[in-house]
Design a protein around this motif. Structure first.
Motif, PDB file in Angstrom:
ATOM      1  N   LEU A   1       0.823  -1.205   0.000  1.00 37.15           N
ATOM      2  CA  LEU A   1       0.000   0.000   0.000  1.00 37.15           C
ATOM      3  C   LEU A   1       0.866   1.268   0.000  1.00 37.15           C
ATOM      4  O   LEU A   1       0.511   2.284  -0.598  1.00 37.15           O
ATOM      5  CB  LEU A   1      -0.927  -0.006   1.220  1.00 37.15           C
ATOM      6  N   HIS A   2       2.016   1.200   0.672  1.00 37.96           N
ATOM      7  CA  HIS A   2       2.909   2.344   0.728  1.00 37.96           C
ATOM      8  C   HIS A   2       3.460   2.695  -0.654  1.00 37.96           C
ATOM      9  O   HIS A   2       3.701   3.876  -0.958  1.00 37.96           O
ATOM     10  CB  HIS A   2       4.075   2.059   1.684  1.00 37.96           C
ATOM     11  N   HIS A   3       3.643   1.665  -1.485  1.00 38.40           N
ATOM     12  CA  HIS A   3       4.156   1.889  -2.838  1.00 38.40           C
ATOM     13  C   HIS A   3       3.016   2.025  -3.840  1.00 38.40           C
ATOM     14  O   HIS A   3       3.183   1.723  -5.039  1.00 38.40           O
ATOM     15  CB  HIS A   3       5.094   0.738  -3.250  1.00 38.40           C
ATOM     16  N   HIS A   4       1.849   2.477  -3.339  1.00 37.84           N
ATOM     17  CA  HIS A   4       0.705   2.816  -4.185  1.00 37.84           C
ATOM     18  C   HIS A   4       0.136   1.597  -4.915  1.00 37.84           C
ATOM     19  O   HIS A   4      -0.267   1.683  -6.080  1.00 37.84           O
ATOM     20  CB  HIS A   4       1.089   3.907  -5.207  1.00 37.84           C
ATOM     21  N   GLY A   5       0.147   0.479  -4.227  1.00 33.58           N
ATOM     22  CA  GLY A   5      -0.511  -0.690  -4.797  1.00 33.58           C
ATOM     23  C   GLY A   5      -2.029  -0.536  -4.714  1.00 33.58           C
ATOM     24  O   GLY A   5      -2.561   0.424  -4.151  1.00 33.58           O
ATOM     25  N   SER A   6      -2.750  -1.499  -5.265  1.00 35.85           N
ATOM     26  CA  SER A   6      -4.214  -1.465  -5.278  1.00 35.85           C
ATOM     27  C   SER A   6      -4.759  -1.469  -3.850  1.00 35.85           C
ATOM     28  O   SER A   6      -4.415  -2.346  -3.032  1.00 35.85           O
ATOM     29  CB  SER A   6      -4.764  -2.666  -6.044  1.00 35.85           C
ATOM     30  N   LEU A   7      -5.607  -0.478  -3.549  1.00 34.88           N
ATOM     31  CA  LEU A   7      -6.234  -0.432  -2.222  1.00 34.88           C
ATOM     32  C   LEU A   7      -7.120  -1.657  -1.974  1.00 34.88           C
ATOM     33  O   LEU A   7      -7.199  -2.170  -0.849  1.00 34.88           O
ATOM     34  CB  LEU A   7      -7.067   0.852  -2.088  1.00 34.88           C
ATOM     35  N   LEU A   8      -7.792  -2.090  -3.030  1.00 39.71           N
ATOM     36  CA  LEU A   8      -8.688  -3.239  -2.884  1.00 39.71           C
ATOM     37  C   LEU A   8      -7.928  -4.472  -2.409  1.00 39.71           C
ATOM     38  O   LEU A   8      -8.261  -5.081  -1.402  1.00 39.71           O
ATOM     39  CB  LEU A   8      -9.399  -3.521  -4.210  1.00 39.71           C
ATOM     40  N   TRP A   9      -6.859  -4.842  -3.131  1.00 39.24           N
ATOM     41  CA  TRP A   9      -6.119  -6.057  -2.789  1.00 39.24           C
ATOM     42  C   TRP A   9      -5.356  -5.892  -1.473  1.00 39.24           C
ATOM     43  O   TRP A   9      -5.249  -6.823  -0.674  1.00 39.24           O
ATOM     44  CB  TRP A   9      -5.144  -6.418  -3.914  1.00 39.24           C
ATOM     45  N   GLY A  10      -4.846  -4.698  -1.249  1.00 42.99           N
ATOM     46  CA  GLY A  10      -4.119  -4.476  -0.013  1.00 42.99           C
ATOM     47  C   GLY A  10      -4.994  -4.625   1.219  1.00 42.99           C
ATOM     48  O   GLY A  10      -4.613  -5.279   2.196  1.00 42.99           O
ATOM     49  N   TRP A  11      -6.198  -3.997   1.171  1.00 39.98           N
ATOM     50  CA  TRP A  11      -7.074  -4.082   2.346  1.00 39.98           C
ATOM     51  C   TRP A  11      -7.777  -5.442   2.450  1.00 39.98           C
ATOM     52  O   TRP A  11      -8.071  -5.900   3.563  1.00 39.98           O
ATOM     53  CB  TRP A  11      -8.083  -2.947   2.317  1.00 39.98           C
ATOM     54  N   LEU A  12      -8.066  -6.081   1.334  1.00 42.48           N
ATOM     55  CA  LEU A  12      -8.604  -7.451   1.423  1.00 42.48           C
ATOM     56  C   LEU A  12      -7.597  -8.378   2.096  1.00 42.48           C
ATOM     57  O   LEU A  12      -7.962  -9.240   2.917  1.00 42.48           O
ATOM     58  CB  LEU A  12      -8.944  -7.966   0.024  1.00 42.48           C
ATOM     59  N   ALA A  13      -6.325  -8.242   1.758  1.00 37.96           N
ATOM     60  CA  ALA A  13      -5.290  -9.054   2.409  1.00 37.96           C
ATOM     61  C   ALA A  13      -5.243  -8.749   3.901  1.00 37.96           C
ATOM     62  O   ALA A  13      -5.146  -9.664   4.738  1.00 37.96           O
ATOM     63  CB  ALA A  13      -3.937  -8.779   1.757  1.00 37.96           C
ATOM     64  N   ARG A  14      -5.320  -7.470   4.268  1.00 35.07           N
ATOM     65  CA  ARG A  14      -5.281  -7.111   5.684  1.00 35.07           C
ATOM     66  C   ARG A  14      -6.484  -7.671   6.453  1.00 35.07           C
ATOM     67  O   ARG A  14      -6.352  -8.171   7.575  1.00 35.07           O
ATOM     68  CB  ARG A  14      -5.235  -5.588   5.816  1.00 35.07           C
ATOM     69  N   ILE A  15      -7.677  -7.574   5.835  1.00 31.86           N
ATOM     70  CA  ILE A  15      -8.883  -8.096   6.510  1.00 31.86           C
ATOM     71  C   ILE A  15      -8.759  -9.605   6.749  1.00 31.86           C
ATOM     72  O   ILE A  15      -9.077 -10.118   7.821  1.00 31.86           O
ATOM     73  CB  ILE A  15     -10.136  -7.780   5.673  1.00 31.86           C
ATOM     74  N   SER A  16      -8.284 -10.335   5.712  1.00 33.16           N
ATOM     75  CA  SER A  16      -8.124 -11.784   5.891  1.00 33.16           C
ATOM     76  C   SER A  16      -7.077 -12.103   6.950  1.00 33.16           C
ATOM     77  O   SER A  16      -7.202 -13.070   7.703  1.00 33.16           O
ATOM     78  CB  SER A  16      -7.755 -12.440   4.564  1.00 33.16           C
ATOM     79  N   LEU A  17      -6.052 -11.265   7.052  1.00 36.44           N
ATOM     80  CA  LEU A  17      -5.027 -11.484   8.080  1.00 36.44           C
ATOM     81  C   LEU A  17      -5.567 -11.217   9.476  1.00 36.44           C
ATOM     82  O   LEU A  17      -5.206 -11.909  10.430  1.00 36.44           O
ATOM     83  CB  LEU A  17      -3.819 -10.578   7.796  1.00 36.44           C
ATOM     84  N   VAL A  18      -6.427 -10.200   9.599  1.00 41.43           N
ATOM     85  CA  VAL A  18      -7.063  -9.940  10.901  1.00 41.43           C
ATOM     86  C   VAL A  18      -7.909 -11.139  11.318  1.00 41.43           C
ATOM     87  O   VAL A  18      -7.874 -11.586  12.474  1.00 41.43           O
ATOM     88  CB  VAL A  18      -7.912  -8.654  10.837  1.00 41.43           C
ATOM     89  N   LEU A  19      -8.686 -11.667  10.364  1.00 39.01           N
ATOM     90  CA  LEU A  19      -9.502 -12.853  10.675  1.00 39.01           C
ATOM     91  C   LEU A  19      -8.623 -14.043  11.056  1.00 39.01           C
ATOM     92  O   LEU A  19      -8.931 -14.802  11.970  1.00 39.01           O
ATOM     93  CB  LEU A  19     -10.381 -13.208   9.472  1.00 39.01           C
ATOM     94  N   GLY A  20      -7.520 -14.209  10.340  1.00 36.63           N
ATOM     95  CA  GLY A  20      -6.591 -15.289  10.685  1.00 36.63           C
ATOM     96  C   GLY A  20      -5.986 -15.103  12.060  1.00 36.63           C
ATOM     97  O   GLY A  20      -5.784 -16.067  12.807  1.00 36.63           O
ATOM     98  N   THR A  21      -5.702 -13.841  12.412  1.00 34.79           N
ATOM     99  CA  THR A  21      -5.146 -13.566  13.741  1.00 34.79           C
ATOM    100  C   THR A  21      -6.156 -13.895  14.836  1.00 34.79           C
ATOM    101  O   THR A  21      -5.811 -14.472  15.881  1.00 34.79           O
ATOM    102  CB  THR A  21      -4.725 -12.088  13.843  1.00 34.79           C
ATOM    103  N   LEU A  22      -7.423 -13.534  14.599  1.00 33.80           N
ATOM    104  CA  LEU A  22      -8.473 -13.848  15.576  1.00 33.80           C
ATOM    105  C   LEU A  22      -8.620 -15.356  15.738  1.00 33.80           C
ATOM    106  O   LEU A  22      -8.801 -15.868  16.855  1.00 33.80           O
ATOM    107  CB  LEU A  22      -9.798 -13.226  15.131  1.00 33.80           C
ATOM    108  N   GLN A  23      -8.547 -16.083  14.629  1.00 36.07           N
ATOM    109  CA  GLN A  23      -8.650 -17.536  14.702  1.00 36.07           C
ATOM    110  C   GLN A  23      -7.470 -18.131  15.481  1.00 36.07           C
ATOM    111  O   GLN A  23      -7.634 -19.030  16.297  1.00 36.07           O
ATOM    112  CB  GLN A  23      -8.704 -18.134  13.302  1.00 36.07           C
ATOM    113  N   LEU A  24      -6.290 -17.608  15.231  1.00 37.03           N
ATOM    114  CA  LEU A  24      -5.111 -18.087  15.954  1.00 37.03           C
ATOM    115  C   LEU A  24      -5.238 -17.786  17.446  1.00 37.03           C
ATOM    116  O   LEU A  24      -4.949 -18.645  18.292  1.00 37.03           O
ATOM    117  CB  LEU A  24      -3.855 -17.427  15.384  1.00 37.03           C
ATOM    118  N   ALA A  25      -5.699 -16.577  17.777  1.00 37.21           N
ATOM    119  CA  ALA A  25      -5.864 -16.214  19.185  1.00 37.21           C
ATOM    120  C   ALA A  25      -6.876 -17.124  19.870  1.00 37.21           C
ATOM    121  O   ALA A  25      -6.678 -17.550  21.018  1.00 37.21           O
ATOM    122  CB  ALA A  25      -6.291 -14.752  19.302  1.00 37.21           C
ATOM    123  N   ALA A  26      -7.981 -17.428  19.154  1.00 39.98           N
ATOM    124  CA  ALA A  26      -8.997 -18.316  19.733  1.00 39.98           C
ATOM    125  C   ALA A  26      -8.431 -19.713  19.968  1.00 39.98           C
ATOM    126  O   ALA A  26      -8.695 -20.349  20.995  1.00 39.98           O
ATOM    127  CB  ALA A  26     -10.216 -18.379  18.815  1.00 39.98           C
TER     128      ALA A  26
END
Length: 515
Positions: free
Chosen positions: A89-114
């Motif tokens: 995202l810092h190098h002006h990549g696609s906002l869509l793909w960047g934030w979709l990746a982040r959202i999936s990582l947040v969900l993965g983090t929650l699953q790992l924490a659980a």
């Protein structure tokens, strides 16, 4: 510096951790093509060892070592991919793909924490103790009876109990062992499977003398024959690994279902077991267990399975204790079974046939009958009056013209006449005895009838009603008692339902009082 050169210089795993690789490589290659197969492989290995392994101690060690490795792998994937997404995202990549990746990582983090908070940390102390050879849930208690005929298992089935039972069954102390008695809420399934294997190899009888639930049922099903004591019950539910890991849970329950099949549990019961949550319990009705031939059928009459002719006294005691009526009478009046067993054993020793051996049990019962009839409530007493009326009707015709009818012998307390009672009426009387003996004994002895009660009885149904059935269980010797014909007694009993409720209850009570 180009990304490829940076990756080569820093090392592949380090460059991913620092987010120096492309988002596509970090997300798709490292997460799905590298980390996911490794995680599945590690999870499968831990699952296989936990479910199939023979040692709970080894399983605990594997989980203590494997789960942190699995967490470390997940953290490596999540952190590296998050940093790659940030750089993307810092190098002006696609906002869509960047934030979709982040959202999936947040969900993965929650699953790992659980997984860590709910699946691993709550069991760390337990796994640690098991890794050191200590089972936190405890172990079963084994004890031989004084005569060495019974081995009793009490309490939770824990680590090492399978080997302990195998050793006990093969020991010198078990040379005269006839049965294994179970009273356990369950415990370790794998240990119960090993116990079942040891019991099946020795082909001992098994009895559930209390609640036998969960893993205990595996041990019970390995016995031959299988008996459910009057106070016993069998409880089934799904297996639980305690890890909240669906892979572990599914493998454990597949193994449980297979073990149940090998032990002869019907598929319909296996299916219901797997549908019952591990936090609840399905207690199977006795009738359903009998229908599937999982336990011996309940006796319909007072008769018990007779041991062989040369059997010791203890075998008669065993047979009586598995009969629900005699067991209920024993609880109400301790010492009953010992008295009955001695009489039956003495009769067999003297050469009596099967019918006479069974009949020898009636005299001790006769001594308790006045207390059972007079000490019960009005509903049970009314049931018994109707049973007596039907017995008298069934026996009122003499075997030969001019001979004494069996109904008169019944009224005079000749116990031998009870062998002529039709089977259906014996079954009804046996069920009544079970209900009466299982009731609460009265705090006070019934008082003698007052003059007013006797007067009311005389005016309503006649003076002959007082004590009319008092000798039913008198245990009179042959030839004792002349008595009147049966018809007046039957007629009086048939008139009782027409009386007002209070008078009827009084009459039914005074029928059994001695004059």
């Amino acid at each position: 510096m180009p990304r490829a050169a940076s990756v080569a210089r820093a090392g592949y795993f380090a460059s991913h951790w620092r987010g120096e690789q492309s988002l596509a490589r970090s997300y798709w290659l490292n997460n799905f093509l590298v980390a996911a197969p490794l995680a599945l492989l590690l999870t499968g290995l831990m699952s296989w060892i936990s479910v199939k392994g023979d040692s709970l101690q080894v399983s605990a060690i594997v989980i203590l070592l494997g789960f942190p490795l699995l967490v470390a792998l997940d953290v490596w994937c999540l952190v590296g991919t998050w940093r790659a997404a940030t750089a993307y995202l810092h190098h002006h990549g696609s906002l869509l793909w960047g934030w979709l990746a982040r959202i999936s990582l947040v969900l993965g983090t929650l699953q790992l924490a659980a997984s860590v908070l709910l699946g691993f940390l709550p069991g760390v102390d337990e796994f640690w103790q098991m890794a050191r050879g200590v089972d936190p849930i405890g172990q079963a208690r084994f004890s031989f009876s004084a005569d060495g005929r019974s081995l009793r298992l009490d309490g939770v089935i824990g680590m090492g109990d399978g080997e302990r039972l195998r050793t006990l069954l093969g020991s010198e102390a078990a040379r005269g062992l006839k049965r294994v008695e179970l009273s356990s809420p369950g415990g370790r399934v794998r240990e119960a499977e090993r116990m079942a294997g040891a019991l099946k190899a020795h082909r001992h009888e098994v009895r559930a003398v209390g609640t036998c639930a969960s893993a205990c049922t595996l041990v019970f099903l390995a016995g031959s024959p299988r008996h459910l004591a009057p106070q016993g019950q069998l409880g089934f539910h799904r297996a639980s690994t305690g890890t909240y890991n669906p892979v572990f849970e599914e493998l454990a329950n597949q193994q449980l279902a297979q073990t149940y099949r090998e032990l002869g549990l019907p598929q319909s019961m296996i299916d219901k077991t797997l549908r019952t949550s591990s936090r609840s319990m399905w207690f199977v009705p006795r009738e359903e267990l009998q229908a599937h031939a999982l336990i011996a059928p309940s006796p319909r009459t007072l008769a018990v399975p007779l041991p062989p002719a040369a059997a010791p006294l203890a075998d008669y005691d065993d047979a009586l204790r598995m009969h629900p009526v005699w067991e209920a009478l024993e609880r109400r009046s301790p010492g009953t079974i010992d008295t009955v067993a001695r009489r039956m054993w003495a009769a067999r020793t003297a050469g009596a046939d099967d019918d006479d051996v069974q009949a020898s049990a009636l005299a001790p019962l006769a001594a308790q009958m006045p207390g059972l009839v007079n000490g019960t409530d009005s509903v049970l007493r009314r049931r018994y009056v109707q049973i007596v009326a039907d017995q008298l009707k069934a026996l009122r015709m003499p075997a030969q013209p001019g001979t004494r009818p069996a109904c008169r012998d019944l009224l005079d307390g000749r116990l031998g006449a009870r062998q002529q009672v039709p089977l259906e009426l014996q079954v009804r009387e046996t069920q009544w005895l079970l209900d009466a003996a299982g009731g609460t004994p009265p705090r006070r002895q019934p008082r003698p009838p007052s003059g007013i009660e006797i007067e009311v009885l005389s005016r309503s149904v006649g003076p002959a009603a007082l004590g009319m059935l008092a000798r039913l269980w008198a245990d009179a010797p042959d030839g004792a008692g002349a008595g009147t014909a049966c018809e007046p007694v039957i007629a009086l009993l048939e008139r009782l339902p027409a009386q007002p409720p209070a008078r009827r209850e009084l009459a039914e009570k005074l029928l059994f009082h001695p004059r």
